[in-house]
Write a protein that holds these residues in place. Structure first.
Motif, short mmCIF file in Angstrom:
data_model
loop_
_atom_site.label_atom_id
_atom_site.label_comp_id
_atom_site.label_asym_id
_atom_site.label_seq_id
_atom_site.Cartn_x
_atom_site.Cartn_y
_atom_site.Cartn_z
N ILE A 1 -55.15 -33.46 63.23
CA ILE A 1 -54.51 -31.93 62.55
C ILE A 1 -54.66 -31.19 63.88
N GLU A 2 -56.06 -31.24 64.20
CA GLU A 2 -56.09 -30.12 65.60
C GLU A 2 -55.22 -30.65 67.03
N SER A 3 -55.13 -32.05 67.04
CA SER A 3 -54.63 -32.22 68.09
C SER A 3 -52.96 -32.82 67.93
N GLY A 4 -52.30 -32.32 66.79
CA GLY A 4 -50.68 -32.49 66.25
C GLY A 4 -50.46 -31.10 66.27
N ALA A 5 -51.62 -30.41 66.43
CA ALA A 5 -50.88 -28.74 66.16
C ALA A 5 -50.65 -28.36 67.64
N ILE A 6 -51.95 -28.48 68.47
CA ILE A 6 -51.30 -28.46 69.73
C ILE A 6 -50.51 -29.05 70.53
N LYS A 7 -50.27 -30.08 69.96
CA LYS A 7 -48.85 -30.76 70.83
C LYS A 7 -47.69 -29.78 70.05
N LEU A 8 -47.54 -29.53 68.66
CA LEU A 8 -46.64 -28.69 67.81
C LEU A 8 -46.50 -27.41 68.65
N CYS A 9 -47.27 -26.65 69.32
CA CYS A 9 -47.64 -25.49 69.77
C CYS A 9 -46.44 -25.82 71.57
N LYS A 10 -47.11 -26.85 71.56
CA LYS A 10 -46.16 -26.56 73.11
C LYS A 10 -44.66 -27.06 72.82
N GLN A 11 -45.32 -27.91 72.44
CA GLN A 11 -42.98 -28.19 72.57
C GLN A 11 -42.36 -27.24 71.87
N PHE A 12 -42.93 -26.46 70.51
CA PHE A 12 -42.36 -25.27 70.29
C PHE A 12 -42.47 -23.51 70.61
N GLY A 13 -43.86 -23.51 71.10
CA GLY A 13 -44.38 -22.71 70.99
C GLY A 13 -44.14 -21.38 70.33
N SER A 14 -43.43 -20.89 68.98
CA SER A 14 -42.99 -20.28 68.59
C SER A 14 -44.00 -19.59 67.13
N HIS A 15 -44.81 -20.63 67.37
CA HIS A 15 -46.27 -20.40 66.53
C HIS A 15 -46.80 -20.35 67.03
#
Length: 136
Positions: free
Chosen positions: A67-81
């Motif tokens: 979950i932590e790694s998925g959140a990091i990937k989403l944060c890098k990809q979208f960056g809005s949250h």
């Protein structure tokens, strides 16, 4: 003590003799007493529970890391949250559940001790219409 002595003995001695003969579990060391059997069962159950707890914690830790790694990937990809927000989203806590929990907590704050507390499923029917009007 001979058999003739047991037969000729007064009743109180006869009962004592039969009690001693009947309680001969100490003569059979290969037989476990009830207490020993329970201790053996509880010890085996404890080792099984410990193994299950260890397996559970390993699997849980792996899930948390994913979950932590998925959140990091989403944060890098979208960056809005933020990463915290994305982890929260991935856990599946919905706004409805948060709202319901909040209302149940408020309803039970002034509840007297010993009185029946309102459950979330009881409040959900009454709050559903208000939630739908706020959501739309």
């Amino acid at each position: 003590m001979s058999l003739s002595a047991v037969i000729d003995a007064p009743k109180r001695y006869l009962n004592l003799t039969w009690h001693i003969i009947a309680d001969a579990s100490h003569c059979r060391p290969h037989h476990l007493t009830k207490k020993q059997k329970e201790q053996k069962k509880t010890a085996a159950a404890k080792t099984r529970r410990d193994a299950e707890r260890e397996d559970y914690s390993v699997v849980l830790q792996g899930a948390i890391e994913r979950i932590e790694s998925g959140a990091i990937k989403l944060c890098k990809q979208f960056g809005s949250h933020s990463r915290k927000f994305l982890k929260h989203e991935m856990h599946g806590v919905s706004r409805w559940n948060a709202y319901l929990h909040h209302k149940a907590k408020l309803a039970n704050e002034n509840c007297e001790e010993g009185a029946e507390r309102q459950r979330a499923h009881q409040l959900s029917m009454t709050l559903q219409d208000k939630w739908n009007s706020m959501s739309n």
